[in-house]
Design a protein around this motif. Structure first.
Motif, mmCIF file in Angstrom:
data_model
loop_
_atom_site.group_PDB
_atom_site.id
_atom_site.type_symbol
_atom_site.label_atom_id
_atom_site.label_comp_id
_atom_site.label_asym_id
_atom_site.label_seq_id
_atom_site.Cartn_x
_atom_site.Cartn_y
_atom_site.Cartn_z
ATOM 1 N N LEU A 1 11.735 1.767 -36.925
ATOM 2 C CA LEU A 1 13.067 1.227 -36.701
ATOM 3 C C LEU A 1 13.823 1.698 -38.233
ATOM 4 O O LEU A 1 13.263 1.220 -39.173
ATOM 5 C CB LEU A 1 13.527 0.002 -36.467
ATOM 6 C CG LEU A 1 14.809 -0.648 -36.388
ATOM 7 C CD1 LEU A 1 15.704 0.048 -35.735
ATOM 8 C CD2 LEU A 1 14.683 -2.272 -36.546
ATOM 9 N N GLN A 2 14.862 2.544 -38.247
ATOM 10 C CA GLN A 2 15.673 3.255 -39.355
ATOM 11 C C GLN A 2 16.959 2.664 -39.271
ATOM 12 O O GLN A 2 17.663 2.990 -38.039
ATOM 13 C CB GLN A 2 15.102 4.445 -39.660
ATOM 14 C CG GLN A 2 13.764 4.744 -39.864
ATOM 15 C CD GLN A 2 13.599 6.029 -40.430
ATOM 16 O OE1 GLN A 2 14.304 7.148 -40.130
ATOM 17 N NE2 GLN A 2 12.459 6.529 -41.004
ATOM 18 N N ASN B 1 20.412 4.081 -41.365
ATOM 19 C CA ASN B 1 20.984 4.569 -42.266
ATOM 20 C C ASN B 1 19.629 5.217 -43.207
ATOM 21 O O ASN B 1 19.890 5.306 -44.483
ATOM 22 C CB ASN B 1 21.871 4.288 -43.237
ATOM 23 C CG ASN B 1 23.164 4.077 -42.599
ATOM 24 O OD1 ASN B 1 23.440 4.610 -41.497
ATOM 25 N ND2 ASN B 1 24.155 3.196 -43.068
ATOM 26 N N GLY B 2 18.628 5.669 -42.491
ATOM 27 C CA GLY B 2 17.541 6.446 -43.341
ATOM 28 C C GLY B 2 16.677 5.419 -43.952
ATOM 29 O O GLY B 2 15.682 5.642 -44.636
ATOM 30 N N ARG B 3 16.703 4.029 -43.788
ATOM 31 C CA ARG B 3 15.873 3.251 -44.554
ATOM 32 C C ARG B 3 15.175 2.476 -43.382
ATOM 33 O O ARG B 3 15.647 1.923 -42.579
ATOM 34 C CB ARG B 3 16.665 2.014 -45.324
ATOM 35 C CG ARG B 3 15.796 0.873 -46.083
ATOM 36 C CD ARG B 3 16.703 0.173 -46.831
ATOM 37 N NE ARG B 3 17.652 -0.713 -46.218
ATOM 38 C CZ ARG B 3 17.092 -1.859 -45.641
ATOM 39 N NH1 ARG B 3 16.019 -2.445 -46.004
ATOM 40 N NH2 ARG B 3 17.771 -2.328 -44.881
ATOM 41 N N THR B 4 13.788 2.566 -43.620
ATOM 42 C CA THR B 4 12.851 1.986 -42.462
ATOM 43 C C THR B 4 12.670 0.390 -42.638
ATOM 44 O O THR B 4 12.300 0.130 -43.883
ATOM 45 C CB THR B 4 11.650 2.514 -42.652
ATOM 46 O OG1 THR B 4 11.634 4.008 -42.422
ATOM 47 C CG2 THR B 4 10.563 2.023 -41.619
ATOM 48 N N LEU B 5 12.851 -0.250 -41.640
ATOM 49 C CA LEU B 5 12.547 -1.831 -41.867
ATOM 50 C C LEU B 5 11.032 -2.148 -41.529
ATOM 51 O O LEU B 5 10.580 -1.659 -40.505
ATOM 52 C CB LEU B 5 13.677 -2.448 -40.725
ATOM 53 C CG LEU B 5 15.109 -2.400 -40.752
ATOM 54 C CD1 LEU B 5 15.761 -3.449 -39.696
ATOM 55 C CD2 LEU B 5 15.482 -2.672 -42.240
ATOM 56 N N ASP B 6 10.464 -2.740 -42.311
ATOM 57 C CA ASP B 6 8.960 -2.879 -42.139
ATOM 58 C C ASP B 6 8.980 -4.033 -41.346
ATOM 59 O O ASP B 6 8.569 -5.435 -41.602
ATOM 60 C CB ASP B 6 8.638 -3.629 -43.627
ATOM 61 C CG ASP B 6 6.968 -3.516 -43.765
ATOM 62 O OD1 ASP B 6 6.569 -3.423 -42.753
ATOM 63 O OD2 ASP B 6 6.472 -3.633 -44.834
ATOM 64 N N LEU B 7 8.666 -3.552 -39.957
ATOM 65 C CA LEU B 7 8.500 -4.465 -38.770
ATOM 66 C C LEU B 7 7.381 -5.232 -39.265
ATOM 67 O O LEU B 7 6.911 -6.348 -38.759
ATOM 68 C CB LEU B 7 8.592 -4.004 -37.528
ATOM 69 C CG LEU B 7 10.157 -3.184 -37.113
ATOM 70 C CD1 LEU B 7 10.151 -2.547 -36.073
ATOM 71 C CD2 LEU B 7 11.049 -4.080 -37.274
#
Length: 1320
Positions: free
Chosen positions: A936-937, A939-945
């Motif tokens: 899940l990204q 604006n190019g930043r991945t959320l650490d699920l």
């Protein structure tokens, strides 16, 4: 700062200067710091109010005060239309912060929407816009309630005008209003091009306690160029603010004088646009340590400058450089230097010298513009002469400026824009009598003048008063206008014979319209005293620069028309309406799982983020985890400028050797790549002879290296940070136990310290300092390998939501102007909310319904849905599906897998800012999501699920089951193997290798080279009683009902033996080329019968081309397929021939007794071919589930193979030819090279240590030997004789233990795990 002098000027003097200052854009509203919300209108006299018309004396504008009932209870015009207005004079420039409206008391009259205009003089109005796009304010819904609007930015003006747009349809326009604000202190200075202000600092100025310098002012002008301010300081440093073509440029220079010892450098930044509109614009320049903030109106840009830039020590009579030939002509207001009011000092003649003509009032020229905004806009004026001039500004390339009929029915004249040039045509009866054109690039938003005259049978057209832009025509008839001139367009009547417009309407502004040298009074036009018009905005130029600031991201080039803008994203690596979304993948791992092979790829590590894409080599076939499974790591390789071994010798006068490593990726890219990777490494090698390394255990290190943190590191490869050891010291095996590095023993013999650096915080190596090389006899050599990283922590980052009420929460998503969301999901539920973020009114949401995926949001214009329908394809199939949603100021789009995408355009003049304030929820408390979400990204930043899921009930970290989606990537009988993060392909049962079992395993055979593969005996397998696997049918006493054989070959030799399989009972199978190049398959299944020969009719297979042979026998039916890759104009096409034969016996009783035959045991023809040997290429050997050539090449030590003669892996079996001399690239990539492309691998990368050999799989090849080619030992025995005709309706039982082609691991006919490990 010392002796700083500030020049504010407009004269054309040889040593005149402009103002001097530093840069930062900051908006500094000048006014009272306390609350600014006092009523401004309620106490004004009636003389302060004006209106377009009034219904009666009691409906006059002076009664339009909120909550007052005087007169008729408010203002009402004679007619209710969009040409009415109400104006208030506040008496002086005032800070206005809010506006309130109310309907007319005791009536059904109110205004439901309106525009706001402001002015300093009562002329040249400026429309107030929210968010730079919203110009319409919502008004009242009844006559009594008061609606108040807080202005987003305060306005500083004297006059306010309200223009009704809509009103109660059952009433008429009725209005009362109020404005709120406070007094505004204003000091102004006016420059006419012949004066300047010189501000000199005191010799010892008091330091600014804030540690920064701030210059701020407001200016207004009607000219588009001129130098405002110039500052000069020590060391020949200077700063200049210059207006150029309506944009403000900030110049920072140093060392520009010819006698200056400082090297010249120049930094220029441009901000703002259309600043020559005769309205006030705010400018601020702020210097803070090593950067400068430059602000124009509401937009700021930061500039990095040397930390030592300063002002001071310039004489007034020096020769500061003026960048603009034109000096500033206009007004300054509230010019402040570190809160010192320079204009106020000038009035008091303190520290400021006045040079030339400078006044302290702002004299404004009278200029009344008119805006043509719509398709129905036109202006009709009387005129009977062709002596016309006007000025216009527009963004459109085409549009009608002027048209009229000629006298005596001589035709019609059109003056219009075409391809951004001015053109004049005279038409009559469909014929063009006159056609002249001049000018170019006139759609640049600047004011341009046009003069059209007809004198003495000569028609003249001039643009911008420039003789070089003049065109002439000499018509044979008099050119004189009729009674009316039409500007911008024509009335909308279809039967209008006076005005015809075959061109586009004009959208833009006009001013200074002159007819026969008389200036048209547009105010009288507005009052309907002259001419006629429709859909015009008079006394205002409504042009808007939609490209300043540009909404095009990542270097996209902005262009515009009157109503919209366009982003050209070519050569940026990004796509979309605003060049927001990257066209490249974020890692080598992502490319690999699209099925790509090793090569050079553009990697955009942060997707739509600010980091630029970088060309990086991806090695998809890195070292496997284990020997028994072909599980390949995907390595990202970043080269630097010196990967070769660098030798050093003792040299007098040189105490240290310093090496700097410049990587193919910049520091920001490297930081992001390393952070995203699961593992990174870099090898350090130091060869030494009497050259100590770290001087262990107690001395100061002679050699060290510097990594990303810019801190010296005193440990070597293979050791841990801070240990001051080498790898041998950590392992305890150094050549001298008293030292922790081999080189520290200081011996005369050569020694080596090498190992891998694996601590990502210190990588990559940027510097190496070698110290112990000055002593006689000292020699050393060092090597720093490329940086290598594998794994992508973002690509497989996943969470499993096992309840519909489970969710994860993250900080608020900030995507005000651009927002993109991408993720993968898999589920068995038909619907659910993937994610949601709310604001007060705004929101953003992505959800799944049974038939579609929906992307919903609201930025203030009402909810908008973008939907992608799947056409009946269910997305709840427990397979991974990709979702990409994007919203920007132009449009919103949604993409789901490969389904047709959906796009919704944004309103042309709507709200553009997405304002959210709640937490971002992945999943939802009610009607949430049930299933897995991955990568899940936002604006190019991945959320650490995964990390958040570890501490959240109802959500599990990670998500297995990737083979259901990616299993088809495993080719050629490769088996998909689940892993925690991803999957891999097990190629144990395949003749192919590589990460997806797609690489041909090939070898070039020379005369005398052969490969023999021997199957193990059943009793040997049964000796290990602990085995859990059943023996394959190949090793059993069961009847073998068929064979599945495939191989590829390339040769020019004929005759030749390609394959020979025999048994203890001298039964055999042989595949050979006869003397004519035909392929023969020879079966001998019984001792007392002659061999049967099956021949294909494909001619001359010994032609050097690649041929694929597949032989399948089931019972008595043999099928042979031959496929040839034929070159066709640098491409390859496949030609396939199929043959079917019958045999008269069945292979039975395989008894794997290993025998050694003499040539006398062989069939005479086979023996003759065997003696000739084989020269050529054999590839991808497959006999049922056995891959003998692969075993011989890749696992010779653990497989039952005997290799005679030289044998090495080759690319000869590649479906496409490999260039043996690949082109060199800029970087010294010794193991890969090629040219740049997009999407596909840039090169197929020949590597000596890589498993990659070739590209795509076109042909299959079975091999074995040329000379003594006893490939395997099979015992044939006849069990039954069949008729020599093809049987019908024979369907093999897939689960039968006798069916040898079954690929399931539980089948008896497939090699057990132990057997597989033995030879693969």
């Amino acid at each position: 700062m010392e002796n700083l002098m500030l020049y504010i000027y407009t004269p054309n003097r040889p040593n005149g200067s402009s103002f001097c200052g530093l840069t930062h854009f900051f908006v500094f509203p000048i006014g009272l710091a306390d609350s600014c919300d006092s009523p401004l209108v309620s106490n004004l006299p009636q003389s302060s109010f004006r209106s377009s018309t009034q219904l009666s004396g009691s409906h006059g504008p002076g009664f339009a005060k909120v909550n007052r009932r005087d007169g008729a209870g408010g203002w009402a015009p004679v007619e209710s239309n969009r040409y009415q207005w109400l104006e208030v004079d506040l008496g002086e420039r005032t800070e206005i912060t809010a506006v309130a409206t109310q309907g007319r008391y005791g009536s059904s009259d109110w205004v439901s929407s309106f525009l706001l205009m402001f002015s300093d003089t009562g002329r040249n109005w400026r429309q107030y816009r929210q968010e730079d796009s919203i110009g319409v304010f919502a008004g009242n819904s009844n006559a009594d309630s008061v609606v108040q609007f807080k202005l987003q930015e305060p306005v500083f003006a004297r006059f306010m005008r309200l223009l009704p747009l809509d009103w109660n349809p059952n009433g008429r326009i009725g209005l009362r209003l109020e404005a709120y604000g406070c007094p505004y202190k204003s000091d102004v200075a006016s420059f006419d091009g012949s004066g300047c202000l010189l501000y000199s600092f005191s010799p010892k100025p008091t330091p600014n306690p804030a540690g920064k310098d701030i210059l701020s002012l407001k200016f207004k002008t009607q000219l588009n160029s001129g130098t405002l301010i110039h500052v000069e300081g020590r060391h020949d440093r200077s700063l200049t603010l210059e207006l150029h073509r309506g944009k403000l440029l900030l110049h920072l220079r140093k060392g520009s004088k010819s006698a200056s010892p400082v090297p010249e450098s120049h930094t220029a930044v441009s901000l703002g646009s259309l600043l020559d509109d005769q309205h006030w614009h705010h400018v601020a320049v702020e210097r803070v340590s090593g950067h400068v903030n430059f602000t124009v109106d509401k937009h700021t840009e930061q500039i990095l400058v040397p930390a030592d830039i300063s002002f001071g020590g310039v004489h007034c009579h020096g020769t500061p450089r003026v960048l603009s030939r034109r000096n500033f002509h206009g007004c300054f207001e509230n010019l402040l230097w570190n809160n010192v009011n320079v204009i106020d000092l000038a009035k008091q003649h303190q520290q400021v010298s006045i040079m030339g003509n400078v006044t302290f009032t702002c004299a404004e020229p009278v200029s009344v513009p008119v805006t043509f905004a719509g398709a129905q806009s036109f202006l009709r004026l009387p005129g009977a002469t062709v002596d016309i001039s006007l000025q216009f500004r527009t963004w459109n390339k085409a549009g009608l400026l002027l048209t009229f009929d000629l006298q005596q029915q001589a035709g019609s004249l059109w003056l219009f824009l075409s391809e951004a040039r001015v053109r004049v045509q005279i038409h009559k009866a469909g014929r063009i009598l006159v056609d002249i054109v001049t000018g170019f690039g006139l759609n640049d938003g600047q004011w341009h003048s046009v003069d059209l005259t007809a004198r003495r049978e000569r028609l003249t057209l001039t643009v911008d008063k420039d003789e070089s832009l003049t065109a002439h025509a000499s018509p044979s008839f008099p050119v004189a206008s009729g009674n009316d001139l039409f500007f911008g367009g024509c009335p909308g009547s279809d039967n209008n014979q006076e005005c015809r417009n075959p061109f586009n309407v004009f959208q833009g502004c006009m001013r200074h319209i002159q007819v026969h040298s008389d200036t048209v009074d547009l105010v009288k036009v507005q009052q309907m005293l002259i001419g006629n018009y429709s859909d015009l905005q008079i006394d205002i130029c409504g042009i808007v620069d939609r490209c300043s600031p540009s909404h095009c991201e990542h270097g996209g080039r902005c262009s515009q028309s009157w109503s919209t803008f366009h982003c050209n994203c070519s050569s940026t690596g990004y796509s979309g309406a605003t060049c927001h979304s990257s066209v490249y993948e974020q890692s080598c791992e992502a490319y690999k799982h699209k099925g790509n092979a090793s090569g050079l790829y553009h990697i955009d590590v942060d997707g739509s983020g600010p980091i630029k894409p970088q060309l990086i080599y991806c090695n998809m076939t890195g070292k496997p985890y284990t020997r028994s499974h072909s599980l390949y790591q995907t390595w990202l390789v970043i080269q630097h400028n010196n990967t070769e071994l660098t030798k050093l010798k003792a040299s007098s006068g040189i105490n240290r050797h310093l090496a700097y490593f410049n990587y193919s990726a910049d520091a920001e890219q490297l930081r992001a790549i390393i952070s995203q990777a699961e593992h990174c490494e870099q090898e350090l090698v130091y060869d030494c002879r009497k050259s100590r390394l770290l001087n262990t255990p107690d001395g100061s290190p002679f050699t060290w290296w510097v990594g990303r943190s810019d801190e010296p590191q005193t440990y070597w490869g293979g050791a841990v940070p801070g240990s001051q050891q080498c790898g041998c010291g950590l392992q305890g095996n150094c050549i001298d136990s008293d030292h922790y590095c081999n080189c520290d023993a200081d011996r005369k013999e050569w020694a080596t310290d090498s190992g891998l650096l694996t601590h990502k915080e210190n990588l990559p190596v940027r510097w190496v300092v070698v110290g112990d090389i000055q002593r006689p006899g000292s020699e050393a050599a060092y090597r720093v390998s490329p940086l290598r990283c594998h794994g992508d922590k973002n690509f497989w980052n996943a969470a499993f939501f096992n309840k519909e009420t489970s969710y994860l929460h993250f900080p608020t998503f900030h995507g005000e102007l651009s927002a993109d969301i991408s993720f993968l999901f898999k589920t068995t539920a038909p619907s659910g909310v993937f994610l949601e973020n709310l604001g007060i009114k705004d929101f953003i949401r992505v959800e799944l319904t049974p038939t579609e995926v929906v992307f919903s949001f609201d930025v203030g214009n009402g909810p908008l849905d973008v939907r992608v329908e799947t056409g009946g394809v269910a997305l709840n199939d427990d397979r991974w599906h990709r979702v990409r949603a994007e919203r920007n100021v132009k449009e919103a789009s949604l993409r789901v897998d490969s389904f047709p995408g959906a796009t919704q355009k944004a309103p042309a003049d709507g709200h553009i800012h997405l304002q959210l304030n709640s937490q971002l929820f992945v999943g939802r408390k009610t009607q949430g999501f049930l299933g897995c979400i991955r990568s899940l990204q936002l604006n190019g930043r991945t959320l650490d699920l995964e990390e958040r899921a570890k501490i959240t009930p109802g959500v599990k970290s990670g998500c297995p089951g990737h083979c259901s989606s990616y299993g088809e990537l495993c080719q050629n009988q490769g088996r998909c193997v689940e892993r925690y993060n991803g999957f891999s392909c097990d190629c144990g049962l395949s003749a192919y290798a590589g990460p997806f079992c797609q690489r041909e395993v090939s070898a070039s055979f020379k005369l005398g080279t052969s490969v023999q593969y021997t199957f193990k005996e059943p009793y040997e397998l049964n000796r290990n009683t602990s085995t859990q696997f059943q023996s394959s049918s190949i090793y059993s006493d069961l009847t073998l009902r068929g064979e599945n054989i495939s191989f590829s070959f390339r040769t020019t030799q004929s005759p030749a033996l390609l394959l020979y399989v025999s048994s203890y009972y001298r039964e055999y199978l042989a595949v050979l080329l006869n003397r004519n190049g035909y392929l023969d398959i020879k079966y001998k299944l019984e001792n007392n019968r002659d061999a049967e020969v099956f021949r294909t009719n494909v001619r001359n297979l010994a032609n050097g081309q690649l041929h694929r042979v597949s032989i399948r026998r089931l019972l008595e039916t043999v099928s042979v397929q031959v496929t040839t890759a034929i070159p066709v104009q640098q491409n390859y096409e496949s030609v396939t021939a199929q043959f079917t034969y019958s045999v008269i016996a069945q292979l039975t009783y395989f008894l794997p007794v290993q025998l050694t035959y003499s040539s006398g045991d062989l069939d005479p023809e086979i023996a003759r071919l065997n003696s000739l040997g084989f020269s050529g290429c054999l590839s991808v050997v497959q006999f049922n589930s056995v891959a003998p050539l692969k075993a011989a090449l890749l696992y010779p030590d653990t497989s039952p193979v005997i290799v005679t003669g030289p044998l090495a892996e080759s690319t000869c079996g590649s479906s496409f030819p490999v260039n043996p001399y690949p082109a060199k690239t800029t970087h010294p990539l010794s193991d890969h090279s090629g040219t740049v492309g997009t999407g596909e691998p840039i090169v197929n990368a020949i590597k000596s240590d890589s498993a990659l050999i070739g590209g795509m799989i076109a042909v299959l090849i079975f091999v074995i030997l040329s000379a003594l080619a006893i490939m395997a030992r099979f015992l044939y025995r006849r069990k039954e004789t069949f008729h020599s005709q093809e049987p019908r309706d024979i369907k093999p039982e897939v689960d039968s233990p006798e069916y040898p082609f079954h690929s399931e691991p539980t089948s008896q006919n497939v090699l057990s795990e132990n057997q597989k490990e033995y030879f693969i």
